[in-house]
Design an enzyme around this catalytic site. Structure first.
Site, PDB file in Angstrom:
ATOM      1  N   GLU A  74      -4.444  -3.430  -6.347  1.00 11.67           N
ATOM      2  CA  GLU A  74      -3.940  -4.301  -7.407  1.00 11.67           C
ATOM      3  C   GLU A  74      -4.525  -4.039  -8.804  1.00 11.67           C
ATOM      4  OE1 GLU A  74      -4.276  -8.371  -6.082  1.00 11.67           O
ATOM      5  OE2 GLU A  74      -2.633  -8.121  -4.653  1.00 11.67           O
TER       6      GLU A  74
ATOM      7  N   GLU B  33       0.362  -6.172   1.575  1.00 11.89           N
ATOM      8  CA  GLU B  33      -0.099  -7.557   1.687  1.00 11.89           C
ATOM      9  C   GLU B  33       1.095  -8.497   1.611  1.00 11.89           C
ATOM     10  OE1 GLU B  33      -3.089  -8.919  -1.018  1.00 11.89           O
ATOM     11  OE2 GLU B  33      -4.372  -7.163  -0.762  1.00 11.89           O
TER      12      GLU B  33
END
Length: 487
Positions: free
Chosen positions: A308, A427
Site C-alpha cells: 500500500e 487483501e
C-alpha cells in the site's frame, strides 16, 4: 465557449462517446479566472489559478437529458501536462435523483506529465456505493481540479459512458484471459503479527499449530506482512536484525513444508511513505538483504515489493522506486514471481498509474478491496469517531450491492487483461464490529466473484480484528472460513 451537437455521441459496443472523437456537447466554465483552450485534435485544456474550491469545466446536455441507463459509469481520459500531481474530480448530475444533490462523483490524482482515466460509477459518491442516481436522465458532467495549491492544468481528451460488463465480455475472449488461473488460489493473511512493531504487540504470536490449521482447513496460501523497517539499523548498511530474519525464515520454511504457498513483503514502512527520498537507499538495501537471505528458496515463495504505497509516496515516486528495486531483487531471483501494487493504498483506481517494465515475465499486480468502506470498517478504532457513526451498517447482498462489487472487480480484471498482467486480490475483509451474517455474505460474494474472474484472493486476516480464526476459543469462525473457501 459553447459548441453544440447533442445527438452526435458516438456509440460502440460497451461505450458511448460524449465528448471527443467529433462528439461535441455544450461546454462552459463555471469558475472565475479559469481558462480553457481548444486543441486542434478536439481536446480541451483547463487551466486554473490557486484555489480553495473546485474549478471546473462543465459539459451540459441541455437540449435533452442523456439516457445512460445501459451503462455502469462515466470515464474521462485526461492528461496532466504539469510537473506536480493534480487531483481531478469527475461528477455527473441528474437534479431529479435522490441522494447527494442528484450527483455521482469520484476523484483520482493524476501524476505529473501523465495520462489517466477518472471514473465514476453511477450511484457512487467518493467510494460510497449506495447513493441513489437515475442514469436515464443525466443533465451534465463536470471535470474539476480540486483545490489546486498553484496554477494547474488538465487536458480533457475524451468523455464516455461505459458498460464494464460488455467491455469485459470482449476481453474475456483473449488468449491471455483464457490462460489464467486464480494466482495463489484462496489464501489468508497472517495479519497483525510480523508487521506489528514487535510480534505480539497487536495479537498472538504465530505458532506451528496455526499453520497446521490453515493447511488442514484447505487454504492454498498465506500472505505474510513483515515490518522490516523497525528491525533494521537506521544508518548504513541498514543491517536487518539476524534474529528477526530467522523468525521470518522460520515462518516461510514451516509454511512451505506444509505445502502452503507463501508471500512475504515490506509492510508498514511509515518513514518511506512520509519521506520517500530520505528512505530510498534504505529501502533498496532492505530488499538486497531479503533477496540474499532467500536465495535458492522454492518457487512457491513469492515476493511482494511494498504494501500500500501512499501519503508522499505518490504514483510517480513509487514508479521510480519500483524501477530501482526490481533489478536488485532479480539479481538473485531472475525467475521468482514478484507482486507489485499501485499507489493510493493499492486501490483499483490507481492501477492505471502503475508503470511496469517491458519485460513482465513473472510479475503479478495486486489490489486491495474494502468496499463499501463504511461497512467493512465500521467501529474501527484507528479511524476515530467517524467510524463509530457507521456502526450498524449491513451488507445483505441486494442487487445494487452486488452490482457495485461486480463493477469494481470487473475494473481490476479489465486492467489485467488489457495489460496482460495477472492480478491478485491481496487483501479484503470486514472488521469484527459488523454483524456476522453481513460479514459472511459480503466475504463469500467478494471471494466467489473474484475467483470467477480468475483472480486469486487472500482474506484479511487470520486471528485478529478481522479474524477468521478465534485465538481465545482456539477455533475457526466456521461460517466465515467457509465463505472464504467457497464451501
Amino acid at each position: 465557449m459553447a459548441a453544440q451537437s447533442p445527438d452526435n455521441e458516438k456509440d460502440s459496443d460497451g461505450e458511448k462517446i460524449l465528448f471527443g472523437e467529433n462528439a461535441i456537447t455544450n461546454i462552459k466554465i463555471t469558475s472565475q479566472n479559469a481558462q480553457i483552450e481548444r486543441a486542434p485534435n478536439g481536446s480541451l485544456k483547463l487551466t486554473v489559478p490557486p484555489s480553495n474550491g473546485y474549478p471546473d469545466v462543465q459539459f451540459d446536455a441541455t437540449s435533452k437529458p442523456l439516457d445512460l441507463e445501459a451503462f455502469d459509469a462515466l470515464e474521462a481520459d485526461v492528461f496532466n501536462p504539469g510537473d506536480q500531481p493534480v487531483k481531478v474530480v469527475l461528477s455527473t448530475r441528474n437534479p431529479g435523483s435522490q441522494g447527494r444533490d442528484g450527483s455521482s462523483a469520484a476523484a483520482a490524482t493524476v501524476p505529473a506529465n501523465s495520462s489517466g482515466v477518472i471514473r465514476v460509477a453511477f450511484g457512487s459518491w467518493h467510494g460510497q456505493t449506495d447513493v441513489p442516481f437515475d442514469s436515464a436522465k443525466v443533465q451534465s458532467v463536470s471535470v474539476m481540479i480540486e483545490k489546486p495549491a498553484r496554477e494547474s492544468s488538465i487536458v480533457i481528451q475524451r468523455l464516455r459512458a461505459v458498460s464494464e460488463s460488455r467491455l469485459l465480455e470482449q476481453l474475456k475472449t483473449s488468449a491471455f484471459f483464457r490462460s489464467q488461473t486464480p494466482f495463489f488460489g484462496r489464501g489468508v493473511n497472517i495479519g497483525n503479527t510480523l508487521e506489528a512493531p514487535r510480534e505480539g504487540d497487536w495479537g498472538p504470536r504465530l505458532e506451528a499449530k496455526h499453520l497446521d490449521q490453515i493447511q488442514q482447513a484447505g487454504f492454498d496460501s498465506i500472505r505474510v506482512p513483515v515490518r522490516w523497517s523497525t528491525h533494521a539499523s537506521k544508518t548504513t548498511p541498514y543491517r536487518i536484525d539476524p534474529q528477526f530474519m530467522q523468525r521470518v525464515q522460520w515462518v516461510v520454511d514451516e509454511a512451505l513444508r506444509r505445502d502452503l504457498k507463501v508471500m512475504i513483503n515490506i509492510h508498514h514502512y511509515e518513514g518511506l511513505y512520509a519521506n520517500p527520498e530520505q528512505h530510498h537507499e534504505r529501502f533498496l538495501e532492505l530488499w538486497r538483504q531479503i533477496a540474499d537471505a532467500f536465495a535458492g528458496a522454492p518457487d512457491e515463495l513469492v515476493f511482494e515489493v511494498l504494501n500500500e504505497p501512499h501519503e508522499n509516496l505518490d504514483a510517480g515516486k513509487w514508479n521510480r522506486l519500483l524501477t530501482d528495486t526490481l533489478p536488485i531483487i532479480r539479481e538473485k531471483h531472475p525467475t521468482r514471481t514478484i507482486v507489485v501494487g499501485p499507489a493510493n493504498f493499492n486501490s483499483i483506481d490507481a492501477l492505471q498509474f502503475l508503470k511496469l517494465p517491458e519485460d513482465r515475465a513473472n510479475l503479478v499486480a495486486t489490489f486491495h478491496y474494502y468496499s463499501p468502506f463504511q461497512f467493512t470498517h465500521q467501529g474501527a478504532s484507528w479511524l476515530g469517531e467517524e467510524s463509530k457513526r457507521w456502526k450498524g451498517t449491513t451488507w445483505t447482498g441486494t442487487p445494487e450491492q452486488q452490482k457495485a462489487v461486480r463493477n469494481d472487480l470487473d475494473r481490476a480484471l479489465r486492467w489485467s487483461v488489457e495489460n496482460e498482467v495477472p492480478i491478485y486480490l491481496g487483501e479484503f475483509g470486514a472488521y469484527q464490529e459488523a454483524d456476522m451474517e453481513s460479514r459472511n455474505q459480503w466475504t463469500r460474494f467478494v471471494a466467489d466473484e473474484a475467483i470467477k474472474r480468475r483472480i486469486g484472493i487472500a482474506y484479511w486476516e487470520f486471528y485478529s480484528g478481522f479474524g477468521v480464526y478465534d485465538p481465545e476459543q482456539d477455533e475457526w469462525r466456521e461460517s466465515l472460513r467457509d465463505a472464504i473457501l467457497g464451501n
